[in-house]
Design an enzyme around this catalytic site. Sequence first.
Site, short mmCIF file in Angstrom:
data_model
loop_
_atom_site.label_atom_id
_atom_site.label_comp_id
_atom_site.label_asym_id
_atom_site.label_seq_id
_atom_site.Cartn_x
_atom_site.Cartn_y
_atom_site.Cartn_z
N THR A 116 5.40 1.56 5.94
CA THR A 116 4.09 1.50 6.27
C THR A 116 3.43 2.35 7.20
O THR A 116 4.00 2.86 8.00
CB THR A 116 3.91 -0.13 6.56
OG1 THR A 116 2.60 -0.01 7.20
CG2 THR A 116 4.71 -0.51 7.84
N VAL A 117 2.39 2.96 6.52
CA VAL A 117 1.77 3.85 7.44
C VAL A 117 1.08 3.44 8.83
O VAL A 117 1.22 4.01 9.75
CB VAL A 117 0.28 4.50 6.75
CG1 VAL A 117 0.54 5.30 5.62
CG2 VAL A 117 -0.62 3.35 6.14
N ASP A 118 1.06 1.83 8.87
CA ASP A 118 0.60 1.23 10.10
C ASP A 118 1.55 1.43 11.08
O ASP A 118 1.11 0.80 12.21
CB ASP A 118 0.08 -0.13 9.65
CG ASP A 118 -1.15 0.08 8.74
OD1 ASP A 118 -1.89 0.77 9.00
OD2 ASP A 118 -1.25 -0.80 7.69
N ARG A 146 -5.72 -1.89 11.02
CA ARG A 146 -6.39 -3.10 11.02
C ARG A 146 -6.04 -4.01 12.42
O ARG A 146 -6.99 -4.29 13.19
CB ARG A 146 -5.72 -4.13 9.94
CG ARG A 146 -6.64 -5.20 9.53
CD ARG A 146 -6.24 -5.89 8.24
NE ARG A 146 -6.14 -5.37 7.05
CZ ARG A 146 -5.47 -4.88 6.38
NH1 ARG A 146 -4.10 -5.01 6.53
NH2 ARG A 146 -5.64 -4.37 5.39
N GLN A 166 -5.77 9.86 4.24
CA GLN A 166 -4.80 9.84 5.28
C GLN A 166 -3.37 9.37 4.85
O GLN A 166 -2.19 9.97 5.49
CB GLN A 166 -5.14 9.46 6.51
CG GLN A 166 -5.45 7.64 6.52
CD GLN A 166 -6.19 7.15 7.62
OE1 GLN A 166 -5.90 7.20 8.78
NE2 GLN A 166 -7.46 6.70 7.31
N ARG A 167 -3.27 8.35 4.05
CA ARG A 167 -2.17 8.07 3.48
C ARG A 167 -1.29 8.71 2.32
O ARG A 167 -0.39 8.55 2.06
CB ARG A 167 -2.03 6.42 3.44
CG ARG A 167 -2.91 5.99 2.34
CD ARG A 167 -3.09 4.74 1.89
NE ARG A 167 -3.57 4.53 0.76
CZ ARG A 167 -4.12 3.37 0.23
NH1 ARG A 167 -4.12 1.89 1.11
NH2 ARG A 167 -4.60 2.97 -0.86
N GLU A 195 -10.17 1.41 12.61
CA GLU A 195 -10.88 0.63 11.64
C GLU A 195 -11.17 -0.64 12.27
O GLU A 195 -12.04 -1.44 11.99
CB GLU A 195 -10.56 0.63 10.19
CG GLU A 195 -9.34 0.19 10.09
CD GLU A 195 -8.71 -0.15 8.70
OE1 GLU A 195 -9.51 -0.01 7.63
OE2 GLU A 195 -7.36 -0.13 8.65
N ASN A 204 5.08 -5.42 5.56
CA ASN A 204 5.29 -6.90 5.76
C ASN A 204 5.33 -8.06 4.70
O ASN A 204 6.30 -8.55 4.69
CB ASN A 204 3.98 -7.23 6.72
CG ASN A 204 4.02 -6.78 8.00
OD1 ASN A 204 5.13 -7.17 8.84
ND2 ASN A 204 2.97 -6.17 8.59
N GLY A 221 0.76 -1.15 -0.05
CA GLY A 221 0.03 0.03 0.13
C GLY A 221 1.11 1.16 0.01
O GLY A 221 1.89 1.27 0.53
#
EC number: 2.7.1.90
Lengths: 406, 406
Positions: free
Chosen positions: B140-142, B188, B296-297, B243, B112, B11
Site C-alpha cells: 500500500t502506498v499509504d 486519507r 504519484q502511485r 488529501e 487493509n 489500489g
Amino acid sequence: MRNIIVAQSGGPTTAINASLSGVLSEGLKNCNKVFGALHGISGVLSENFIEFNNYSETISEFLGRLKISPACFLGSCRVKLPNHNEDLEIYKKLFKTFEKNEIDAFFYIGGNDSMDTISKLAAYGDSIGSPIRFVGVPKTVDNDLICTDHTPGFGSAAKFIATSMLEMAHDTAIYEVPHVTIVEIMGRNAGWLTAAAALARNEYNTLPQLIYLPEVPFDKKAFINDVKAELSKTNNVVIAVSEGIKDKDGNYIQNDTATQDKFGHTQLSGAGKALELLVIEELGLKCRSVELNIVQRCAAHISSKTDLDESENLGRMAVKFALEGESGIMPVLKRLSNNPYKCEIEFSKLSEIANKERLVPRKWITEKGNDVTDEMVQYLKPLIMGEIIINYRDGLPVYENIAHLY
Amino acid sequence: MRNIIVAQSGGPTTAINASLSGVLSEGLKNCNKVFGALHGISGVLSENFIEFNNYSETISEFLGRLKISPACFLGSCRVKLPNHNEDLEIYKKLFKTFEKNEIDAFFYIGGNDSMDTISKLAAYGDSIGSPIRFVGVPKTVDNDLICTDHTPGFGSAAKFIATSMLEMAHDTAIYEVPHVTIVEIMGRNAGWLTAAAALARNEYNTLPQLIYLPEVPFDKKAFINDVKAELSKTNNVVIAVSEGIKDKDGNYIQNDTATQDKFGHTQLSGAGKALELLVIEELGLKCRSVELNIVQRCAAHISSKTDLDESENLGRMAVKFALEGESGIMPVLKRLSNNPYKCEIEFSKLSEIANKERLVPRKWITEKGNDVTDEMVQYLKPLIMGEIIINYRDGLPVYENIAHLY
C-alpha cells in the site's frame, strides 16, 4: 568579443538551463567576462549580475549539472518592455548599463514575450547605431514559437507526459468496472503537449483513446458521444485534454472562473474537472480528472536527451552567431529528416518571431477533432528520444544549487 | 507443494508487481503449477487463471520486466468477502475451486481490505480443517499497515513525491513576486506520503516550508498565520498537504462534496484547491494548487530500488513461509538499523493486521502541527534509496504487456 550578458525569462522548462549551459561554455571560450543577469531584464536594469568567470575551477562540472537542472538558474521575470517611443528612459538606462560593463552581446533565453523584449532592444540598438548584438534563444514547453521546427523544453515535457500517460494506462487498467479518466495537459492555445499523450500508445496500449486540442472547437455533446462509443468497447477510457479547450464561441470549457495575468493571458484551471463533472452527470459512472500541472514542465529527472542536447547547442550557436556579427536573430531548429532524425541549426529574424504563435495544423488532428494523426506522431516521436544521466544523492537527483535566488 | 494461486487486490502501487515477481520465482521453483487469478478474489471465483508455467522459456526476462512495471499485472478488485456465517456459499465455492485445481497455498497481495479477505479465508480453512495455506503479501502506498516497519509501494511513491517536490522547488523559485504553491498528496487518514515531501529539503532548499498531515486537526486560522510568517521570510512558499486533512470536528477541508465508495471510504478531492482559494481570499496573492493524484502511485520510472527489492523479497518469503507450513500470516519488514539501513523479514498473524491502520505517531509531527520532525526524516530516508534500471524503447519505459486485462 569583450563581455556578454545572458538572462532567462518567462515560464520555466527543464531545458532552459541547458541553453544557458551552451551560452556559458561558448561565451567563456570567446569573451572576457560572462555575466548572468538575475531575473531577466529586471536584473539587467538593476545590475544584479553573477560573473561566471569566477566558476572557472569547477566549470565543466558546473555546466554539466546546470544542463540537467530544471527551471531557471538565473531566475525569471514577466516584465514586458514598453516600446521605445513610449518609454525612452528605460532603453537609455539599459544601454548605459551595457556600455558601462563593456557588453558586446546580450542573450535572452525565453519564449514569445521574451523574444518581443530582445527584438525591441535590437531595433532600438539599430536606431541609435549601437554595435551591441542582441540574440534570442528559444524555449517554451508549449512549442508555439514560429520559424523553428520545435522549441527547447517541449521534448522533455512531452517525454514526461507520454511516460505518465503510459503509467496511468497501467494504473487504470486494473479494475473491471467502467470508468473514465481525464488528464488535463498544459496548452493555452496550442495543443502540442496534449498531442504528446498519443506517444503512450504501443503494441498493447491504445490509451488515451481520445485527445482534444484547443485548435478545434470543443463540443460537449460530441464529447459525450465519443466517450459513450469508447465505453461500448472497453471499461477503461482515458482522455487527454488541453487546459485551453474552448467551445465554438471561444469560451473556455472550465469549472472555475478564468482570471487574467498582466499580459492579458487567461489563467486557466479546470477543463479536466469540468469534463469530469460532465461525464458523471451525463453518464453516471466513475470518473476522475488528473491535472499534470507544473510537474509536467519541471520533471527534469526524465528529460529527453534529444531536447537537452539541442537546447545546449542552440545556446552555443547563439554565441557563435553573435561572434559572426549577427544581431536581432534567434537560432532555430530545422528538421532535415525523421528517420534517422536530423535537425540543423539556422537562424531567423526576431522581428518575424516575436508575438506570433504556432498552432497545431488542422490536418494533424483527425477529422472528428478527437485524436491526432499519424503525421503528428511521426513529428513528435524523435523529440522524446534518449535518456539523460542523472546523479542521485540520498535517493534524489542532484541539481545545481539555486540558493542565490533567495 | 502441488499448485499455488496468487492474486492482487486493492489500489495499485509501483511495487505490487515486484511482490508478484517474488511469489512467481519462488513458486515456480517449488511447486507444480503456479496460477495467477485475474482481478483478485473475483478471478478465483470465476477460475479466470493465467498459468505461469507456460512462461518458462522467457521467465527470467519476464520476471525482471514484471518487477519494474507499475500497477497490477493480474488486475485488481474491490470485492470485500463477507463473513462465512453471513455467506457460507461463497466460501464453499472458493474451497471447491482450490480443491479442483489441487491448490496447496493461496497468496493475496494487497492492503487493509485484502488482508481482511485472506484472513477470513484462513480462519474458515482452519474451521473446516483444510490444509491449504493462506498468506497475505503487503502493499500500500499509504504505508498504513500495522506490524510492519513500512509497506511495499510506499518508498517508490515517496521517491516520486520528494523528487517532484525538489523539482517544484526549482520551478517556483524563479519569480520575485510573492506566491504560494500548495501540493496535495495522497493520504486519507495517514500522513506518511505527505511527510515524504520533507525529503526534498537539502543544503540549498528549505521547501516545502509547511507540511500538514491528517493526524493533527487542521485549523484554517493557524494555517493562514503560518503562511504569513513564511511570507515574511521569502517570496516563495510551498506547502505539502494531505488529501485527508480535517478540522477539529473531523470535517474534511475540501472544495468539493465528499462521496463514499462501497467500503465506506470517503473519496476526497480538493483539500489543495480549498486552501488555494483560502490563501487568495485571506492574503490576496498569487496561489496555485497542485494535486499529484494517481501519478504519484504509478510513476514506476522513478521507483525506489530499496522498495522494489524488498517487495520482491516479501513475495519470495511469502512462498517460503507457506512451504514451511505457515498460514494466516503476512511477511513483514522489521528494521534493524537506520545507518547502515538494514531490514529483515519476519511474519505476523493476519488476524492482528486486518482492518487496522497505522497512523503517523504524534511525536513525529512538530508541536505546532505544521511540519515533521527529524526522527520522521531519518525513518523515511532509507526507503527512497537506490535507482532501478529501466529499459527505454522509443523514448519510453518498457513495461510488461497488460493486454490480457482487456
